[in-house]
Design a protein around this motif. Structure first.
Motif, short mmCIF file in Angstrom:
data_model
loop_
_atom_site.label_atom_id
_atom_site.label_comp_id
_atom_site.label_asym_id
_atom_site.label_seq_id
_atom_site.Cartn_x
_atom_site.Cartn_y
_atom_site.Cartn_z
N LEU A 99 0.81 -1.24 0.00
CA LEU A 99 0.12 0.07 0.12
C LEU A 99 0.97 1.30 0.28
O LEU A 99 1.96 1.31 0.81
N GLN A 100 0.77 2.12 -0.93
CA GLN A 100 1.50 3.28 -0.95
C GLN A 100 0.33 4.54 -0.72
O GLN A 100 -0.64 4.65 -1.32
N LEU A 101 0.84 5.42 0.40
CA LEU A 101 -0.02 6.81 0.54
C LEU A 101 0.89 7.98 0.04
O LEU A 101 2.14 8.04 0.28
N ARG A 102 0.12 8.88 -0.63
CA ARG A 102 0.99 9.97 -1.38
C ARG A 102 0.32 11.25 -0.68
O ARG A 102 -0.79 11.50 -0.55
N ALA A 103 1.24 12.17 -0.39
CA ALA A 103 0.73 13.50 -0.02
C ALA A 103 1.61 14.55 -0.65
O ALA A 103 2.80 14.37 -0.61
N ALA A 104 1.01 15.58 -0.99
CA ALA A 104 1.69 16.64 -1.83
C ALA A 104 1.18 18.24 -1.59
O ALA A 104 -0.05 18.29 -0.91
N THR A 105 2.10 18.85 -1.63
CA THR A 105 1.76 20.43 -1.21
C THR A 105 2.54 21.39 -1.95
O THR A 105 3.66 21.15 -2.19
N ASP A 106 1.80 22.41 -2.48
CA ASP A 106 2.49 23.54 -2.85
C ASP A 106 2.53 24.72 -2.18
O ASP A 106 2.98 25.76 -2.37
N GLY A 107 2.34 24.55 -0.70
CA GLY A 107 2.09 25.47 0.28
C GLY A 107 0.77 26.33 0.45
O GLY A 107 0.81 27.03 1.25
N THR A 108 -0.08 25.87 -0.55
CA THR A 108 -1.43 26.32 -0.40
C THR A 108 -2.66 25.29 -0.16
O THR A 108 -2.26 24.26 -0.23
N GLY A 109 -3.87 25.80 0.43
CA GLY A 109 -4.73 24.61 0.84
C GLY A 109 -5.37 23.99 -0.51
O GLY A 109 -5.46 22.79 -0.47
N GLY A 110 -5.42 24.84 -1.54
CA GLY A 110 -5.86 23.95 -2.87
C GLY A 110 -4.86 23.42 -3.50
O GLY A 110 -5.24 22.41 -4.26
N PHE A 134 8.74 4.25 6.77
CA PHE A 134 8.41 5.93 6.81
C PHE A 134 9.57 6.51 6.02
O PHE A 134 10.60 5.94 5.68
N ALA A 135 9.12 7.90 5.71
CA ALA A 135 10.08 8.67 5.00
C ALA A 135 10.59 9.81 5.64
O ALA A 135 9.46 10.71 6.01
N ASP A 136 11.77 10.11 5.49
CA ASP A 136 12.24 11.53 6.14
C ASP A 136 12.21 12.57 5.14
O ASP A 136 12.14 13.83 5.48
N ALA A 137 12.39 12.23 3.80
CA ALA A 137 12.57 13.26 2.90
C ALA A 137 11.59 12.86 1.72
O ALA A 137 10.93 11.91 1.50
N PRO A 138 10.83 13.93 0.75
CA PRO A 138 10.07 13.76 -0.39
C PRO A 138 10.63 13.21 -1.25
O PRO A 138 11.98 13.02 -1.36
N VAL A 139 9.94 12.47 -2.30
CA VAL A 139 10.24 11.71 -3.43
C VAL A 139 10.64 12.85 -4.41
O VAL A 139 11.39 12.74 -5.48
N SER A 140 10.18 13.89 -4.24
CA SER A 140 10.42 15.14 -5.26
C SER A 140 10.11 16.57 -4.59
O SER A 140 9.23 16.69 -3.53
N GLY A 141 10.67 17.47 -4.98
CA GLY A 141 10.49 18.70 -4.30
C GLY A 141 11.41 19.00 -3.06
O GLY A 141 12.25 18.35 -2.78
N THR A 142 11.17 20.35 -2.34
CA THR A 142 12.11 20.70 -1.44
C THR A 142 11.38 19.91 0.06
O THR A 142 10.44 19.52 0.17
N ASP A 143 12.55 19.60 0.96
CA ASP A 143 12.19 19.01 2.28
C ASP A 143 11.96 19.96 3.22
O ASP A 143 12.00 21.09 3.22
N GLY A 144 11.66 19.56 4.57
CA GLY A 144 11.12 20.06 5.62
C GLY A 144 9.54 20.53 6.03
O GLY A 144 9.52 20.89 6.97
N ASP A 145 8.74 19.92 5.33
CA ASP A 145 7.44 19.85 5.50
C ASP A 145 6.95 19.39 6.67
O ASP A 145 7.47 18.23 7.27
N HIS A 262 6.90 25.09 4.53
CA HIS A 262 7.09 24.78 3.17
C HIS A 262 8.03 25.78 2.46
O HIS A 262 7.83 27.10 2.66
N ALA A 263 8.78 25.26 1.67
CA ALA A 263 9.96 26.21 1.20
C ALA A 263 9.90 26.53 -0.12
O ALA A 263 10.61 27.09 -0.92
N GLY A 264 8.70 26.26 -0.87
CA GLY A 264 8.45 26.49 -2.30
C GLY A 264 8.54 25.43 -3.23
O GLY A 264 8.88 24.27 -2.99
N GLY A 265 7.78 25.77 -4.63
CA GLY A 265 7.57 24.42 -5.09
C GLY A 265 6.46 23.64 -4.84
O GLY A 265 5.84 23.80 -3.72
N THR A 266 6.43 22.32 -5.36
CA THR A 266 5.73 21.29 -4.82
C THR A 266 6.33 20.10 -4.30
O THR A 266 7.37 19.73 -5.18
#
Length: 399
Positions: A99-110, A134-145, A262-266
């Motif tokens: 099972l894989q769960l994905r979550a993504a953000t560009d820093g906005t609710g939408g 568990f993952a400490d880093a994103p598969v793409s984009g900037t880290d830190g969320d 969030h540091a920018g981008g997606t």
């Protein structure tokens, strides 16, 4: 509508359709009856085992087997975030269907999306287990969320401070949040809560360290105690008023607490789950859980669910592939002089050997046990599991 909760936050969010599925599996016996029934179970009478051998979130077997892929809006997490079915997939990860769960953000609710898969509300006393990456880093984009990676059970909150509410959580925050600045794993057991004004009645233990990689998560609910195990080591024991009173659903979700870091981008994050198992009214050790799972796989069983039916059979014992090794005799060609030191971040597969002095309390960064260095052999694929504290390793003797 009900409320999905985790420490220091909760927003309304589970749709009525989801509750209808959950209610279909809710037990109607009294708490005393359930406790009495769970006290003397026959082995493997009432088991959920799922190896997540599904094609996609639209696979008809998902609903047929009691699972719900969440798609309704609401909390927890970033207001306005979506929970699309497409964020639930079933890829092959490290050689196994997961099972894989994905979550993504560009820093906005939408521009934020979360993921959740939940089972019926029919699970009470017994053993709960899952192997989670568990993952400490994103598969793409900037880290830190600030995000939360989970394995938990929950009973809906019918009213503020509902005495029949229950929740048992493993929650991993790789980048902090809720006032934390670094990686932290929480084990939290809830009595109840109130959303407005916020009142939380829970108890928790935590470990402030990275848990990136695969981990065996087990908790048992029996005899008035909720006990949590990580990679075979007992990390929390909660009792008293925090012991659950009602059946719960089994859940996995991945979501952002906020967008403040969030540091920018997606940025895109994944969490994977190798399997999930619940044994009703039966308390298993982490080693027994691993043996039971190996048995189902040896029998070619990728799913069984007899919880609430009283039926079910134990799997056969997995076939032996090698003769037992005398723990004082390292295998030919491997000794303490050639085996590398064990490291937390390294990946080991069956047969790999390492040298390590186990820690005193199951914390590799803490004090040593005083046992001296031993030679250890990996029993199967493992990462982040300390030799001497987890069933992934066999002690081959002192160096």
């Amino acid at each position: 509508m009900t409320t999905i909760r985790t420490p220091r936050r909760r927003l309304l969010g589970v749709a009525a359709a989801v509750l209808a599925v959950a209610a279909a599996g809710t037990a109607t016996a009294t708490y005393a009856d359930r406790t009495a029934d769970a006290a003397e179970p026959a082995a493997c009478d009432g088991v959920l085992f799922d190896d997540f051998a599904y094609d996609s979130a639209s696979d008809p077997n998902i609903a047929a087997r009691g699972w719900t892929v969440r798609t309704n809006a609401g909390g927890p997490g970033v207001p306005g975030a979506a929970w699309p079915a497409s964020n639930i997939t079933f890829p092959t990860v490290d050689g196994a269907k997961s099972l894989q769960l994905r979550a993504a953000t560009d820093g906005t609710g939408g521009g934020t999306s979360h993921a959740e898969l939940l089972h019926q509300q029919k699970f009470f006393e017994g053993t709960y287990a899952a192997r989670v990456k568990f993952a400490d880093a994103p598969v793409s984009g900037t880290d830190g969320d600030h995000l939360v990676e989970t394995f938990f059970t929950i009973t809906p909150l019918d009213a503020p401070m509902d005495p029949d509410y229950g929740e048992i959580d493993f929650e991993y925050l790789p980048n902090g949040g809720w006032g934390e600045t670094g990686s932290i794993l929480y084990e939290t057991t809830w009595e109840t809560y109130q959303a407005e004004p916020w009142i939380a009645d829970n108890i928790n233990n935590n470990q402030r360290q990275s848990y990136a990689g695969w981990h065996d998560l087990v908790f048992t609910v029996a005899g008035g105690h909720v006990k949590y195990y990580v990679d075979g080591a007992l990390v929390a024991d909660h009792s008293g008023k925090y012991y659950p009173e009602t059946p719960m659903s089994i859940n996995f979700n991945l979501w952002f607490i906020d967008t403040a870091a969030h540091a920018g981008g997606t940025s895109v994050y994944n969490q994977q789950v190798d399997y999930v198992m619940h044994t009703a009214g039966e308390v298993l050790s982490p080693a027994q859980v691993n043996a039971r799972v190996a048995g189902y796989r040896a029998d070619g069983v990728d799913h069984t669910d007899t919880v609430g039916t009283g039926g079910g059979e134990c799997p056969t014992t997995p076939p032996t592939t090698e003769e037992p090794t005398d723990p004082t005799d390292p295998p030919t060609g491997a000794d303490c002089g050639t085996a590398p030191d064990w490291t937390f971040a390294s990946v080991y597969t069956a047969g790999n050997t390492v040298v390590h002095e186990r820690s005193a309390n199951g914390d590799p960064s803490g004090p040593k046990s005083g046992d001296g260095e031993h030679l250890w052999r990996a029993n199967w694929w493992t990462q982040g599991s300390e030799p001497g504290w987890t069933p992934q390793w066999t002690d081959l003797g002192p160096c």
